[in-house]
Write a protein that holds these residues in place. Structure first.
Motif, PDB file in Angstrom:
ATOM      1  N   HIS A 199      54.628  31.917  44.599  1.00 54.51           N
ATOM      2  CA  HIS A 199      56.033  31.378  43.870  1.00 54.51           C
ATOM      3  C   HIS A 199      56.061  32.276  42.659  1.00 54.51           C
ATOM      4  N   TYR A 200      55.095  32.732  42.194  1.00 50.29           N
ATOM      5  CA  TYR A 200      55.442  33.655  40.646  1.00 50.29           C
ATOM      6  C   TYR A 200      55.769  34.944  41.217  1.00 50.29           C
ATOM      7  N   GLU A 201      55.263  35.447  42.317  1.00 50.80           N
ATOM      8  CA  GLU A 201      55.798  36.819  42.764  1.00 50.80           C
ATOM      9  C   GLU A 201      57.249  36.780  43.129  1.00 50.80           C
ATOM     10  N   GLN A 202      57.701  35.715  43.677  1.00 47.28           N
ATOM     11  CA  GLN A 202      59.063  35.746  44.089  1.00 47.28           C
ATOM     12  C   GLN A 202      60.016  35.501  42.684  1.00 47.28           C
ATOM     13  N   ALA A 203      59.525  34.644  41.821  1.00 43.15           N
ATOM     14  CA  ALA A 203      60.356  34.455  40.637  1.00 43.15           C
ATOM     15  C   ALA A 203      60.311  35.666  39.824  1.00 43.15           C
ATOM     16  N   LEU A 204      59.219  36.575  39.951  1.00 45.35           N
ATOM     17  CA  LEU A 204      59.329  37.997  39.300  1.00 45.35           C
ATOM     18  C   LEU A 204      60.494  38.649  39.886  1.00 45.35           C
ATOM     19  N   TYR A 205      60.283  38.746  41.142  1.00 38.16           N
ATOM     20  CA  TYR A 205      61.386  39.558  41.943  1.00 38.16           C
ATOM     21  C   TYR A 205      62.711  39.144  41.237  1.00 38.16           C
ATOM     22  N   ASP A 206      63.044  37.824  41.358  1.00 34.49           N
ATOM     23  CA  ASP A 206      64.347  37.349  41.047  1.00 34.49           C
ATOM     24  C   ASP A 206      64.791  37.789  39.553  1.00 34.49           C
ATOM     25  N   LEU A 207      63.931  37.816  38.664  1.00 35.16           N
ATOM     26  CA  LEU A 207      64.088  38.286  37.110  1.00 35.16           C
ATOM     27  C   LEU A 207      64.339  39.706  37.143  1.00 35.16           C
ATOM     28  N   ALA A 208      63.686  40.437  37.951  1.00 34.67           N
ATOM     29  CA  ALA A 208      63.945  41.749  38.026  1.00 34.67           C
ATOM     30  C   ALA A 208      65.418  42.038  38.577  1.00 34.67           C
ATOM     31  N   SER A 209      65.613  41.488  39.586  1.00 34.30           N
ATOM     32  CA  SER A 209      67.034  41.545  40.098  1.00 34.30           C
ATOM     33  C   SER A 209      68.205  40.971  39.206  1.00 34.30           C
ATOM     34  N   ARG A 210      67.843  39.792  38.667  1.00 31.29           N
ATOM     35  CA  ARG A 210      68.717  39.474  37.444  1.00 31.29           C
ATOM     36  C   ARG A 210      68.870  40.266  36.341  1.00 31.29           C
ATOM     37  N   TYR A 211      67.956  40.906  35.831  1.00 22.18           N
ATOM     38  CA  TYR A 211      68.075  41.693  34.659  1.00 22.18           C
ATOM     39  C   TYR A 211      67.510  43.081  35.054  1.00 22.18           C
ATOM     40  N   PRO A 212      68.126  44.064  35.644  1.00 19.07           N
ATOM     41  CA  PRO A 212      67.622  45.136  36.140  1.00 19.07           C
ATOM     42  C   PRO A 212      67.633  46.152  34.605  1.00 19.07           C
ATOM     43  N   GLY A 213      66.596  46.937  34.739  1.00 15.59           N
ATOM     44  CA  GLY A 213      66.412  47.781  33.374  1.00 15.59           C
ATOM     45  C   GLY A 213      65.730  47.012  32.341  1.00 15.59           C
ATOM     46  N   ARG A 214      65.599  45.840  32.511  1.00 15.26           N
ATOM     47  CA  ARG A 214      64.922  45.073  31.313  1.00 15.26           C
ATOM     48  C   ARG A 214      63.679  44.341  31.765  1.00 15.26           C
ATOM     49  N   VAL A 215      63.709  43.940  33.201  1.00 17.68           N
ATOM     50  CA  VAL A 215      62.470  43.397  33.744  1.00 17.68           C
ATOM     51  C   VAL A 215      62.335  44.213  34.803  1.00 17.68           C
ATOM     52  N   MET A 216      60.873  44.897  34.648  1.00 14.57           N
ATOM     53  CA  MET A 216      60.547  45.794  35.876  1.00 14.57           C
ATOM     54  C   MET A 216      59.156  45.229  36.490  1.00 14.57           C
ATOM     55  N   VAL A 217      59.199  45.061  37.701  1.00 13.30           N
ATOM     56  CA  VAL A 217      58.046  44.503  38.266  1.00 13.30           C
ATOM     57  C   VAL A 217      57.429  45.220  39.495  1.00 13.30           C
ATOM     58  N   GLN A 252      46.082  30.262  35.509  1.00 18.33           N
ATOM     59  CA  GLN A 252      44.799  30.477  34.489  1.00 18.33           C
ATOM     60  C   GLN A 252      45.275  31.646  33.640  1.00 18.33           C
ATOM     61  N   LYS A 253      45.968  32.618  34.399  1.00 21.58           N
ATOM     62  CA  LYS A 253      46.250  33.816  33.396  1.00 21.58           C
ATOM     63  C   LYS A 253      47.517  33.746  32.324  1.00 21.58           C
ATOM     64  N   GLY A 254      47.990  32.282  32.652  1.00 21.37           N
ATOM     65  CA  GLY A 254      49.338  32.137  31.607  1.00 21.37           C
ATOM     66  C   GLY A 254      50.562  32.730  32.084  1.00 21.37           C
ATOM     67  N   VAL A 255      50.599  33.363  33.340  1.00 25.05           N
ATOM     68  CA  VAL A 255      51.850  33.759  33.867  1.00 25.05           C
ATOM     69  C   VAL A 255      53.242  32.960  33.463  1.00 25.05           C
ATOM     70  N   ASP A 256      52.785  31.547  33.984  1.00 19.64           N
ATOM     71  CA  ASP A 256      53.888  30.444  33.935  1.00 19.64           C
ATOM     72  C   ASP A 256      54.257  30.607  32.346  1.00 19.64           C
ATOM     73  N   MET A 257      53.533  30.753  31.338  1.00 16.87           N
ATOM     74  CA  MET A 257      54.137  30.752  29.921  1.00 16.87           C
ATOM     75  C   MET A 257      54.932  31.916  29.505  1.00 16.87           C
ATOM     76  N   VAL A 258      54.472  33.109  30.293  1.00 14.91           N
ATOM     77  CA  VAL A 258      55.074  34.269  29.941  1.00 14.91           C
ATOM     78  C   VAL A 258      56.660  34.142  30.441  1.00 14.91           C
TER      79      VAL A 258
END
Length: 488
Positions: free
Chosen positions: A345-363, A315-321
Motif C-alpha cells: 500500500h505504501y509502496e504504491q502510494a509513493l509511486y503515485d506521489l512521484a508520478s504526480r509530482y515529478p522532480g519534487r517527490v523522488m522514490v 511503526q516507522k511513521g511513513v503514514d505520517m510522512v
C-alpha cells in the motif's frame, strides 16, 4: 589477563543480516577487541553464510538434545576479513542448512522448528562456555542477544565455574513465544516452568528466560530501558522488567564511523567535514538529484531537500510522512527523496506521489547502499518519525553527515537528537528537531518550523549542523560501558 567474552548472536553483519542486531554483533565485538577483550563470536552455521568464511576447520562435535531427537552438532572455526578474531559457528544441517532469511520460510511464515533450532544453538553455547570440547578456552562472560539466545543464561546454571551472563534486548516486540508441548519435547528443565521462570500465559518465552536468568540485562538505549518498563511498550513483560530494574541498563548502540563518515565515505561524489560542509552537501545534493533523473538548477539546489530511508511500515511513521507531503508540496518549496520497501500500500502510494509530482517527490523502492549514503550526504533534513525505536541508526548517520534529523521523542531517538528549543539553542547543544505526539499534525507543525528556519536563519542552521557533526557515536564509548558491566 584479557577478559574472555563469548558473544552469541543469531546474525552478524556482513555474514548474515535481517536488522539492527546484525550491526551490533559486528560493531560491538570489534570495539571490545580493540579494548583488549578476547572475543569469540558464535553464530548458527546458516547455509548462505558459510561461503563467506575462510580457513574453516572443525573444533569438534557435540551431541545435543533437540525436540524429541538428538542432533550431532559440529563446532567450526573460521575467519572473515571484517573480524580481527575467530568466528565460531554451530553447524547442524537439519536446523541451519537453509537458504534465505534465517528465521522465516520463503513464503513468509516463521520456520516451524525455530524453538528447536535456537534451543540447540543455546545449548551449544552453554557447552562451549563449559569448555566441553577441551579447547582450553573458558569465557569469563557470555553475552547473549535477543530471544534466539535467551535460554543461554538459564542453561549456564549447570556450568562450573559459571561465567557471568549478559543479555541484551534489541526489540522487546519479538519474545520468542512457544507452546508447552514444544517445551516438553525440548526437555527443558522442569523447575524453569513457573510464572517466575519461563512460563508466559500458558506457553513460554525465550526472551523472558534471558531477562529472568541473566546477571545483567541491557537494552539498546537509556530511554528504551525506561519505556519497556511501562505497559505501553512492555508487551506483558513490564511488571517483570520493573522487578528486575536493579540489573537493567540502557546502553546506546554505536555506529561504524569508518563506513558512515562524510570525510571518507566512498559513495560520495565529494567528501567533506565541518570545515566545508556547505560545499560538500551541495555537491552531493546535485549528484543525488541527478541519480533520480533531474538536471538540477541553482534554484532547485537551494531548495530544502528532505530524505527518508526506512521500512515502509506504520511503526516507522511513513503514514505520517505521507499525510504531511501534500500540504508541504502545496505551500513550500521543499522536495522529498524516499528510499525503502515494505507494505505494498505504501509502496504504491509513493509511486503515485512521484508520478504526480515529478522532480519534487523522488522514490526508490528497495534498498541501495550507495544511494542511502548519497541521500544522507545530499539531503538537508532526515525524516525519522518512528512511533517506537529501541535505538535507531539512521538518525546517528544523519547527525554525522550534518543532515538535521526530525524525530519523534522515543527510544534512542530521544537519546541522540537534542531539540532546537530556545534553551538548547542558547546553550549550544541543539542538533535537530523533535516532536512529542505520534500524530501527523504534530509532525507537520514541526516541519513548518524546520522549513521556516532553513529559509530564514542559515546562520542558526549551520550552528545546528556543527553540533550534529561534533557528536561521537563510535562504538568505543559503548564498549567501555559494557566492559564495566562484564566485571562483577
Amino acid at each position: 589477563m584479557a577478559l574472555k567474552v563469548l558473544f552469541a548472536a543469531s546474525e552478524a553483519y556482513p555474514l548474515i543480516k535481517t536488522g539492527g542486531l546484525a550491526d551490533v554483533a559486528y560493531g560491538l565485538p570489534i570495539a571490545l577487541h580493540a579494548e583488549r577483550a578476547e572475543v569469540r563470536l558464535l553464530l548458527p552455521a546458516y547455509y548462505d553464510m558459510m561461503g563467506k568464511l575462510k580457513d574453516v576447520h572443525s573444533l569438534g562435535s557435540l551431541q545435543i538434545q533437540g525436540a524429541g531427537r538428538v542432533h550431532t552438532v559440529h563446532i567450526l572455526e573460521g575467519t572473515h576479513e571484517a573480524f580481527p578474531f575467530p568466528i565460531w559457528v554451530v553447524e547442524c544441517g537439519a536446523l541451519f542448512g537453509r537458504s534465505g532469511n534465517p528465521y522465516m520460510h520463503p513464503e513468509g511464515y516463521d520456520w516451524p522448528d525455530n524453538a528447536e533450532r535456537f534451543t540447540v544453538f543455546s545449548r551449544a553455547a552453554a557447552l562451549l562456555a563449559a569448555d566441553a570440547l577441551n579447547l582450553n578456552w573458558r569465557p569469563d562472560v557470555v553475552h547473549a542477544h535477543d530471544w534466539q539466545t535467551g535460554l543461554i543464561p538459564a542453561l549456564l546454571e549447570t556450568v562450573h565455574p559459571r561465567p557471568r551472563s549478559v543479555f541484551t534486548i534489541h526489540n522487546l516486540a519479538y519474545g520468542g513465544h512457544f507452546s508447552r508441548v514444544i517445551y516438553d519435547q525440548l526437555q527443558l528443565a522442569w523447575h524453569w516452568w513457573s510464572s517466575e521462570g519461563l512460563e508466559f500465559y500458558g506457553g513460554f518465552s525465550m526472551l523472558k528466560a534471558g531477562i529472568v536468568y541473566a546477571d545483567i540485562v541491557t537494552t539498546v538505549s537509556p530511554t528504551y530501558a525506561k519505556e519497556i518498563c511501562t505497559p505501553e511498550f512492555g508487551y506483558g513483560l513490564d511488571g517483570l522488567l520493573r522487578s528486575q530494574s536493579h540489573k537493567l541498563h540502557g546502553i546506546l548502540n554505536g555506529i561504524d564511523t569508518a563506513i558512515w563518515n562524510p570525510k571518507q565515505d566512498e559513495y560520495l561524489v565529494q567528501n567533506y567535514s565541518l570545515r566545508d560542509v556547505k560545499k560538500g552537501k551541495w555537491a552531493n545534493k546535485q549528484a543525488l538529484l541527478e541519480r533520480f533523473g533531474q538536471t538540477p538548477t541553482a534554484d532547485q539546489l537551494a531548495r530544502p531537500l528532505l530524505g527518508m530511508v526506512s521500512r515502509l511500515v506504520e511503526q516507522k511513521g511513513v503514514d505520517m510522512v505521507m499525510e504531511c507531503i501534500h500540504p508541504l508540496l502545496a505551500e513550500t518549496n521543499a522536495d522529498f527523496v524516499i528510499i525503502g520497501s515494505g507494505h505494498h500500500h505504501y509502496e504504491q502510494a509513493l509511486y503515485d506521489l512521484a508520478s504526480r509530482y515529478p522532480g519534487r517527490v523522488m522514490v526508490y523502492i528497495g534498498y541501495n547502499e550507495a544511494l542511502a549514503h548519497l541521500l544522507e550526504a545530499g539531503c538537508d533534513v532526515f525524516l525519522m518519525p518512528s512511533r517506537f525505536e529501541p535505538c535507531g541508526l539512521n538518525q546517528m548517520y544523519s547527525l554525522n553527515y550534518g543532515t538535521l534529523p526530525v524525530v519523534y521523542n522515543t527510544g534512542g531517538l530521544a537519546d541522540t537528537v537534542i531539540n532546537a528549543t530556545e534553551a538548547n539553542i542558547a546553550d549550544d547543544t541543539a542538533n535537530g528537531f523533535v516532536f512529542y505526539l505520534p500524530f501527523s499534525h504534530a509532525l507537520l507543525g514541526t516541519l513548518w518550523w524546520v522549513l521556516r528556519l532553513f529559509a530564514e536563519d542559515q546562520k542558526l542552521w549551520r550552528a545546528l549542523q556543527r553540533n550534529a557533526m561534533k557528536a561521537d557515536f563510535a562504538w568505543k564509548r559503548s564498549a567501555k560501558r559494557y566492559l564495566e558491566l562484564y566485571r562483577p
